[in-house]
Design an enzyme around this catalytic site. Structure first.
Site, mmCIF file in Angstrom:
data_model
loop_
_atom_site.group_PDB
_atom_site.id
_atom_site.type_symbol
_atom_site.label_atom_id
_atom_site.label_comp_id
_atom_site.label_asym_id
_atom_site.label_seq_id
_atom_site.Cartn_x
_atom_site.Cartn_y
_atom_site.Cartn_z
ATOM 1 N N TYR A 33 -6.676 8.223 -4.419
ATOM 2 C CA TYR A 33 -7.122 9.469 -5.068
ATOM 3 C C TYR A 33 -5.950 10.298 -5.593
ATOM 4 C CZ TYR A 33 -9.721 13.743 -6.084
ATOM 5 O OH TYR A 33 -10.272 14.820 -6.713
ATOM 6 N N THR A 59 -9.616 -1.611 5.174
ATOM 7 C CA THR A 59 -10.730 -1.349 4.262
ATOM 8 C C THR A 59 -12.030 -1.940 4.785
ATOM 9 O OG1 THR A 59 -9.189 -1.425 2.402
ATOM 10 C CG2 THR A 59 -11.528 -1.598 1.887
ATOM 11 N N THR A 60 -11.985 -3.195 5.218
ATOM 12 C CA THR A 60 -13.172 -3.890 5.713
ATOM 13 C C THR A 60 -13.709 -3.251 6.984
ATOM 14 O OG1 THR A 60 -12.264 -5.910 4.746
ATOM 15 C CG2 THR A 60 -14.087 -6.195 6.272
ATOM 16 N N ARG A 114 -9.151 -0.325 -5.682
ATOM 17 C CA ARG A 114 -9.786 0.630 -4.782
ATOM 18 C C ARG A 114 -9.057 1.970 -4.743
ATOM 19 N NH1 ARG A 114 -13.657 -0.423 -0.780
ATOM 20 N NH2 ARG A 114 -14.398 -2.563 -0.719
ATOM 21 N N TYR A 152 0.322 -2.205 1.749
ATOM 22 C CA TYR A 152 -0.977 -2.745 1.342
ATOM 23 C C TYR A 152 -1.293 -2.224 -0.057
ATOM 24 C CZ TYR A 152 -6.142 -3.436 1.612
ATOM 25 O OH TYR A 152 -7.455 -3.785 1.381
ATOM 26 N N LYS A 160 0.674 -6.762 2.068
ATOM 27 C CA LYS A 160 -0.620 -7.370 1.780
ATOM 28 C C LYS A 160 -0.902 -7.071 0.318
ATOM 29 C CE LYS A 160 -5.578 -7.111 2.794
ATOM 30 N NZ LYS A 160 -6.650 -6.405 3.544
ATOM 31 N N ILE A 173 -4.777 -11.952 4.897
ATOM 32 C CA ILE A 173 -5.609 -11.066 5.708
ATOM 33 C C ILE A 173 -6.991 -11.155 5.086
ATOM 34 C CG2 ILE A 173 -6.050 -8.699 6.439
ATOM 35 C CD1 ILE A 173 -3.023 -8.252 6.488
#
Length: 292
Positions: A107, A44-45, A138, A133, A161, A203
């Site tokens: 989504y 994501t980052t 999000r 994850y 994660k 993380i």
């Protein structure tokens, strides 16, 4: 290999928005020097949502070439299409990637059985270790502990994660999975408590700009040196929070430029650059922590 402080690396871009290989090299060397345990590329980052397929593959390959086995590389390979994840992972099969990080499909909003079948299909397509994850704020879907338990029985699904920030999840998951299943925090603000409850590491977003401090704090926590870990964590708490004052990775990318780790804070739409008001807040914290 999947314990300690790992970094969710930003993806450096030049002023035109192209991925900058020279700055990527600089970032990876920074983490080698500061003994970060592993680097996650294009999570994501890393703005995985706005890079195209070729950029995604090339950035992973560049990172492997730069790292030269001096630091382990984990590839972000999560999509909301099972077949896309399988295709990308197949290309990485003969590389030195130590693992793949796969986010829950965003989504689509699959059922728990849909999530199970998605991750099962990905895992069974490869021999590379797979890390689940979960970040429901999000993605719009939540991977529940019972589904994590089912997935933990698949040989190469080796950990999760967990980025809900809900510390009650740690014991729920820990009591279900086998003892070799890695529990990794994805939330810097609660990582200290997460590790004390039995987590194996984090993380981290904060590690992008405070790698030395994050590595020390996490190592102290894992060794149960609670006072030292807590003191370091408390000194970083304001930074943990401010790095999410706008959508990640807007603040951390600006901070990395401000302290000289990258040359440009270019960020791809629909994300936009950090506001001047928030720059002042973060600048003050970076100066206070002597990260300049």
């Amino acid at each position: 290999m999947f314990t300690g402080c790992m970094v969710a690396l930003i993806t450096p871009m030049d002023m035109k928005g192209n991925i900058c290989k020279s700055n990527l090299k600089k970032l990876i060397q920074y983490h080698i020097n500061n003994k970060t345990k592993a680097i996650v590329i294009l999570g994501t980052t890393g703005e995985s949502a706005t890079v195209n397929y070729n950029e995604h593959i090339n950035t992973i390959m560049w990172s492997l070439d730069i790292a030269q086995d001096k630091i382990p590389i984990i590839a972000g390979t999560g999509f909301n299409s099972t077949s896309k994840s399988i295709k990308m992972i197949s290309i990485l099969e003969k590389t030195n990637i130590i693992g793949c990080l796969n986010v829950t499909p965003y989504y689509n909003r699959p059922t728990q059985n849909g999530l199970y079948q998605h991750f099962k299909a990905i895992a069974e397509s490869t021999n590379i270790p797979q890390i689940l994850y979960n970040v429901p704020k999000r993605t719009g879907c939540d991977l529940l502990p019972e589904t994590i338990y089912r997935l933990s029985k698949i040989k190469n699904i080796i950990g999760i994660k967990e980025a809900t920030g809900d510390l009650s999840r740690v014991n729920k998951i820990k009591n279900l999975v086998h003892e070799n299943f890695f529990l990794i925090s994805g939330d810097d603000s609660t990582a200290f408590e997460f590790i004390l409850l039995g987590g194996h590491g984090v993380i981290s977003v904060t590690a992008n700009i405070a790698a030395k401090y994050m590595n020390k704090f996490v190592n102290y926590a894992l060794k149960n040196k609670i006072k030292k870990a807590n003191n370091l964590n408390q000194s970083l708490m304001l930074l943990h929070q401010q790095l999410f004052i706008e959508s990640n990775p807007i603040p951390v990318k600006w901070a990395a430029k401000y302290i000289g780790l990258i040359n440009s804070d270019f960020i791809r739409l629909p994300l936009t650059k950090l506001t001047d008001t928030n720059k002042k807040l973060i600048k003050k914290t970076l100066n206070m922590l002597q990260l300049i």
